[in-house]
Design a protein around this motif. Structure first.
Motif, mmCIF file in Angstrom:
data_model
loop_
_atom_site.group_PDB
_atom_site.id
_atom_site.type_symbol
_atom_site.label_atom_id
_atom_site.label_comp_id
_atom_site.label_asym_id
_atom_site.label_seq_id
_atom_site.Cartn_x
_atom_site.Cartn_y
_atom_site.Cartn_z
ATOM 1 N N GLY A 91 0.468 -1.145 0.067
ATOM 2 C CA GLY A 91 0.362 -0.146 0.176
ATOM 3 C C GLY A 91 0.805 1.406 0.204
ATOM 4 O O GLY A 91 1.655 1.383 -0.782
ATOM 5 N N ASN A 92 0.273 2.326 0.650
ATOM 6 C CA ASN A 92 0.755 3.177 0.823
ATOM 7 C C ASN A 92 2.147 3.371 2.505
ATOM 8 O O ASN A 92 2.046 4.447 3.394
ATOM 9 C CB ASN A 92 0.882 4.821 0.825
ATOM 10 N N ASN A 93 2.753 2.154 3.033
ATOM 11 C CA ASN A 93 3.410 1.993 4.360
ATOM 12 C C ASN A 93 4.403 1.607 4.172
ATOM 13 O O ASN A 93 5.200 0.748 3.496
ATOM 14 C CB ASN A 93 2.844 1.090 4.467
ATOM 15 N N PRO A 94 5.363 2.977 4.608
ATOM 16 C CA PRO A 94 6.708 2.745 4.592
ATOM 17 C C PRO A 94 7.624 1.282 4.663
ATOM 18 O O PRO A 94 8.157 1.301 4.362
ATOM 19 C CB PRO A 94 7.718 4.140 4.503
ATOM 20 N N ILE A 95 6.793 1.124 6.347
ATOM 21 C CA ILE A 95 7.291 0.190 7.020
ATOM 22 C C ILE A 95 7.433 -0.862 6.618
ATOM 23 O O ILE A 95 8.189 -1.767 6.101
ATOM 24 C CB ILE A 95 6.824 0.207 8.499
ATOM 25 N N VAL A 190 15.427 -6.287 11.604
ATOM 26 C CA VAL A 190 14.157 -5.177 13.023
ATOM 27 C C VAL A 190 15.055 -3.889 12.067
ATOM 28 O O VAL A 190 14.077 -2.699 12.846
ATOM 29 C CB VAL A 190 15.665 -5.541 14.229
ATOM 30 N N VAL A 191 15.596 -3.861 11.550
ATOM 31 C CA VAL A 191 17.083 -2.125 10.675
ATOM 32 C C VAL A 191 16.041 -1.645 10.077
ATOM 33 O O VAL A 191 15.729 -0.495 9.659
ATOM 34 C CB VAL A 191 17.680 -2.383 9.839
ATOM 35 N N TYR A 197 10.390 2.940 9.989
ATOM 36 C CA TYR A 197 9.328 3.816 10.296
ATOM 37 C C TYR A 197 9.413 5.581 10.485
ATOM 38 O O TYR A 197 9.019 6.285 11.355
ATOM 39 C CB TYR A 197 9.911 3.354 12.188
ATOM 40 N N SER A 198 11.005 5.597 10.483
ATOM 41 C CA SER A 198 11.605 6.936 10.963
ATOM 42 C C SER A 198 10.938 7.816 9.548
ATOM 43 O O SER A 198 10.540 8.705 9.408
ATOM 44 C CB SER A 198 12.776 6.745 10.880
ATOM 45 N N GLU A 199 11.367 6.365 8.284
ATOM 46 C CA GLU A 199 10.619 7.990 7.143
ATOM 47 C C GLU A 199 9.359 7.816 7.269
ATOM 48 O O GLU A 199 8.641 9.034 6.436
ATOM 49 C CB GLU A 199 10.894 6.560 6.362
ATOM 50 N N LYS A 200 8.028 7.002 7.830
ATOM 51 C CA LYS A 200 7.193 6.983 8.088
ATOM 52 C C LYS A 200 6.704 8.325 9.120
ATOM 53 O O LYS A 200 6.054 9.538 8.828
ATOM 54 C CB LYS A 200 6.371 6.212 8.677
#
Length: 428
Positions: A91-95, A190-191, A197-200
């Motif tokens: 979708g549009n989820n960076p994670i 994990v990385v 998460y950081s990008e999101k």
């Protein structure tokens, strides 16, 4: 003296490219030539550089035609269904995108060839990163981390060198490393989550995507270059090419030359279209090839002058004899800088036998030291002496220096995780 010259050469090279004072190509050539000349090796430099370029020449040829082949396939739209499938999944989820990057790289890396992994994964995912506005350095970081772990596969290169150097089999060297590799891949996931998460958060905070390039999901090729009716033909041709690569039917460089020529004729029968494809992507191919040959000059001088061997021996000599009982741990720790600053051939055929000879006197088994020497592979692919690294950054459209600075801490983290898990599980 030679080792001091070598470490100075590496340090100057790293500073120049990280400070962006020179391009990697010019630094790879100018730094060793100048320093080796000042050290008195001027008359022999020509032969050394020629030998270095000879050893790496076929890799350069392979990368040129690999870039042309996969660039053609991108233009023709081969990866459109795959990208659309990934889009539906993440979708549009960076994670999800970053975790998917780690998983895809791990799977593609099963063939043991870093160059093909970079070509396939970047071709499939870079358009998605651009669409979501993710930093392409995240892509190169995750690919390198996962690729470094999978590089330990017996057919990946380093493990084969260890087995050959120590005259041991895969049961002694590789099989005990499997759980360590599993831990390493878990760390990469994990990385990937952390970076995603950081990008999101960044995107949510800014309320918009950063502009990292053209958002066309298929890349920047013109619509008239698409060949949707030939997608299954191109897919079959690519599968055959990958099969040839996996089973080593013919040299990979030759396979890419033939495959590119066949693909050109099938997809673009008109001469002007064939010329357009070559002209369009020649710059990228030449840029990568130039750095590959530059790396050949660099390693040719390091090997020809004896600097590389001296660097490795000097590191061994600084270890106090009283530390002999911890030789396995010391070997694993030093494998990180040694495999970063030396080529795999130099380390595993030149340095590892010296370490194992020392271990024999101290009662440390050769297979233990062989496995310990593989810990450094977690960060080896970040080395400026690895030709395929330049292919990765070129395909992703990022600077090598930026990739190095962004990825270094995570790569060191991978090595630490590998070391700790190997010690806890008693593998080394």
């Amino acid at each position: 003296m030679l080792s001091l010259v070598g470490f100075s050469m590496i340090a100057i090279f790293m500073v120049l490219i990280m400070k962006k004072k020179l391009t990697p190509l010019t630094a790879l050539v100018i730094v060793p030539v100048v320093i080796a000349t000042l050290a008195g090796f001027g008359p022999e430099l020509g032969t050394m550089m020629k030998d270095g370029v000879k050893e790496i020449a076929f890799t350069g040829v392979m990368l040129i035609f690999a870039i042309l082949y996969f660039s053609l396939m991108i233009d023709a739209g081969l990866f459109e269904p795959l990208v659309n499938l990934i889009l539906k999944g993440v979708g549009n989820n960076p994670i999800k995108t970053t975790i998917g990057t780690a998983i895809l790289t791990t799977l593609v890396s099963l063939d043991g060839d870093g160059s093909s992994t970079y070509l396939i994964v970047v071709a499939a995912l870079l358009p998605l990163y651009k669409k979501q506005g993710l930093n392409p350095l995240v892509l190169t970081c995750i690919i390198m981390l996962a690729g470094g772990i999978m590089n330990i596969l017996p057919w990946g290169g380093p493990t084969a060198r260890v087995m050959s150097s120590l005259k041991l089999g895969h049961a002694e060297i590789f099989v005990p490393m499997i759980p360590i590799m599993a831990v390493g891949i878990a760390w990469v996931l994990v990385v990937a989550y952390i970076l995603g998460y950081s990008e999101k958060k960044r995107i949510a905070k800014e309320g918009k995507f950063l502009d990292y390039g053209e958002r066309d999901i298929l890349g920047d090729g013109e619509a008239e270059m698409r060949r949707p009716k030939l997608i299954w033909v191109n897919f079959a041709l690519t599968l055959v090419l990958l099969g040839i690569m996996i089973f080593d039917v013919i040299p990979l460089g030759i396979a890419f030359i033939i495959a590119f020529c066949i693909a050109s004729v099938i997809n673009y029968p008109k001469l002007k279209d064939q010329q357009k494809i070559i002209s369009k992507h020649a710059g990228n191919a030449l840029s990568v090839a130039g750095m590959i040959f530059g790396a050949g000059v660099f390693t040719g001088i390091l090997n020809g002058t004896g600097i590389m061997q001296a660097m490795g021996n000097s590191v061994i000599q600084v270890v106090p004899s009283s530390w002999g009982g911890a030789l396995n741990t010391i070997t694993a720790i030093f494998s990180v800088p040694l495999t970063f600053f030396l080529t795999n051939d130099a380390y595993y055929f030149g340095i590892l036998p010296v370490i194992t000879a020392t271990g024999e006197q101290l009662g440390v088994a050769a297979d233990v030291l062989g496995r310990a020497s593989l810990v450094g592979q977690a960060s080896h692919l970040l080395s400026p002496l690895v030709p395929s690294t330049y292919l990765l950054v070129s395909l992703a459209g990022v600077e090598f220096s930026d990739h190095l600075k962004y990825t270094l801490k995570w790569a060191i983290g991978s090595s630490i995780i590998m070391l700790l898990s190997a010690l806890m599980l008693g593998v080394i």
